[in-house]
Design an enzyme around this catalytic site. Structure first.
Site, mmCIF file in Angstrom:
data_model
loop_
_atom_site.group_PDB
_atom_site.id
_atom_site.type_symbol
_atom_site.label_atom_id
_atom_site.label_comp_id
_atom_site.label_asym_id
_atom_site.label_seq_id
_atom_site.Cartn_x
_atom_site.Cartn_y
_atom_site.Cartn_z
ATOM 1 N N CYS A 145 0.870 -1.183 0.000
ATOM 2 C CA CYS A 145 0.000 0.000 0.000
ATOM 3 C C CYS A 145 0.897 1.220 0.000
ATOM 4 O O CYS A 145 1.642 1.449 0.960
ATOM 5 C CB CYS A 145 -0.914 -0.006 1.221
ATOM 6 S SG CYS A 145 -1.934 1.487 1.385
ATOM 7 N N HIS B 57 -2.782 -4.370 -10.951
ATOM 8 C CA HIS B 57 -3.633 -3.237 -11.314
ATOM 9 C C HIS B 57 -4.083 -3.363 -12.761
ATOM 10 O O HIS B 57 -3.338 -3.871 -13.610
ATOM 11 C CB HIS B 57 -2.886 -1.913 -11.134
ATOM 12 C CG HIS B 57 -2.532 -1.621 -9.708
ATOM 13 N ND1 HIS B 57 -3.321 -0.869 -8.881
ATOM 14 C CD2 HIS B 57 -1.472 -2.009 -8.964
ATOM 15 C CE1 HIS B 57 -2.772 -0.796 -7.684
ATOM 16 N NE2 HIS B 57 -1.638 -1.486 -7.713
ATOM 17 N N GLU C 74 -10.488 -0.400 -5.174
ATOM 18 C CA GLU C 74 -9.476 -1.296 -4.625
ATOM 19 C C GLU C 74 -10.090 -2.633 -4.235
ATOM 20 O O GLU C 74 -11.147 -2.676 -3.582
ATOM 21 C CB GLU C 74 -8.807 -0.667 -3.397
ATOM 22 C CG GLU C 74 -7.926 0.527 -3.720
ATOM 23 C CD GLU C 74 -6.974 0.838 -2.588
ATOM 24 O OE1 GLU C 74 -6.169 -0.051 -2.226
ATOM 25 O OE2 GLU C 74 -7.027 1.959 -2.060
ATOM 26 N N CYS D 35 -4.905 5.868 -3.840
ATOM 27 C CA CYS D 35 -4.190 4.587 -3.879
ATOM 28 C C CYS D 35 -2.812 4.865 -4.453
ATOM 29 O O CYS D 35 -2.683 5.209 -5.633
ATOM 30 C CB CYS D 35 -4.938 3.565 -4.731
ATOM 31 S SG CYS D 35 -4.073 1.988 -4.913
ATOM 32 N N GLY E 20 -1.754 2.338 -7.044
ATOM 33 C CA GLY E 20 -2.569 2.567 -8.234
ATOM 34 C C GLY E 20 -2.106 3.763 -9.034
ATOM 35 O O GLY E 20 -2.083 3.736 -10.276
#
Length: 276
Positions: free
Chosen positions: A71, A153, A203, A212, A215
């Site tokens: 993360c 992703h 997510e 994110c 992301g």
């Protein structure tokens, strides 16, 4: 359980200092504390733990209790906590955090004795799809770019993203058979210009979040590969902006953004959550 609530541009987690605390059943605990009506309210739970190979180790759990790999906003907040709460010496400006996605190197920007902005070496990104790849979701044809930055992703390009009803359409993207069995994080991108992207994100395990970091990193790499942007890009998300830079020499991507401590407290974890 003592905790600290922290956020990186609105991507908020409950953080527990496991140098001092022990968390039983972290997945179930994550589901309880993440509930915004009956718990603390967050996108998930992050444990800050001792490490044999880095300054500390990050364990990240999504709001549904599933364990995440990495993360970006979370690791910045771990870095801030480690510095602000004395897990590393005050003269340090670089620290390391162990994650399931590898050891991350963090550079700290310090103001008045507190870490306020952090740059994370996110490492290399890897293409996991054709460039681009066609897909049909709920009967509608799309194109996406698959990028792995330690977690998976799928990046989709849209003319505009404000009108998207992600609560309605998000699960179909996350759970599409193309991305099973591990599911996928989904980014919806509007290209503003060669140095600016706008982004919304769905997510896996948490739904739409305000930001994110992985992301944003994946979306910039996808956009570079597609020829849409240059090597340094501002990514605007619902909770604020991140700066993403590609170093062509190393192939590494660097993410810079804020980390904020919101409040600290304690919460009783009902024993019955362990037996649901």
């Amino acid at each position: 359980m003592n905790f600290t609530k922290m956020q990186g541009i609105g991507n908020d987690y409950v953080y527990v200092d496991c140098f001092k605390e022990k968390v039983e059943e972290p997945g179930k605990t994550a589901r309880f504390v993440s509930d915004r009506h009956f718990g603390i309210g967050s996108d998930g739970l992050i444990l800050i733990c001792p490490s044999d190979v880095a300054d500390c180790r990050m364990e990240m759990y999504n709001a549904d209790g599933s364990q995440g790999i990495m993360c970006g906003n979370g690791v910045r907040c771990v870095g801030k906590y480690a510095y602000d709460h004395g897990l590393v010496p005050a003269d340090r400006r670089q620290i390391t955090v162990e994650t399931l996605g590898g050891i991350k190197n963090l550079d700290l920007d310090i103001l008045d004795g507190r870490a306020v902005s952090i740059t994370v070496d996110m490492g290399e990104a890897f293409l996991t799809s054709e460039l681009p790849e066609d897909i049909t979701v709920d009967g509608t044809d799309y194109r996406f770019v698959g990028i792995d930055v330690g977690n998976p992703h799928a990046v989709y390009y849209m003319e505009e993203i404000d009108s998207l009803d992600l609560e309605k359409i998000g699960p179909a993207f996350e759970l599409h058979e193309r991305f099973q069995p591990h599911r996928v994080n989904t980014e919806f991108i509007q290209v503003v210009d060669r140095g600016h992207l706008r982004m919304r994100v769905w997510e896996r395990g948490s739904g739409e979040t305000w930001a994110c970091g992985t992301g944003a990193t994946a979306s910039v790499m996808a956009s570079i590969l597609m020829g849409y942007v240059d090597d340094q890009v501002q990514v605007s998300l619902r909770g604020g902006s991140l700066q993403i830079r590609l170093d062509r020499g190393t192939g590494h991507l660097f993410m810079t953004g804020p980390a904020v401590e919101v409040f600290s407290g304690s919460i009783d974890i009902p024993r019955e959550i362990y037996y649901d």
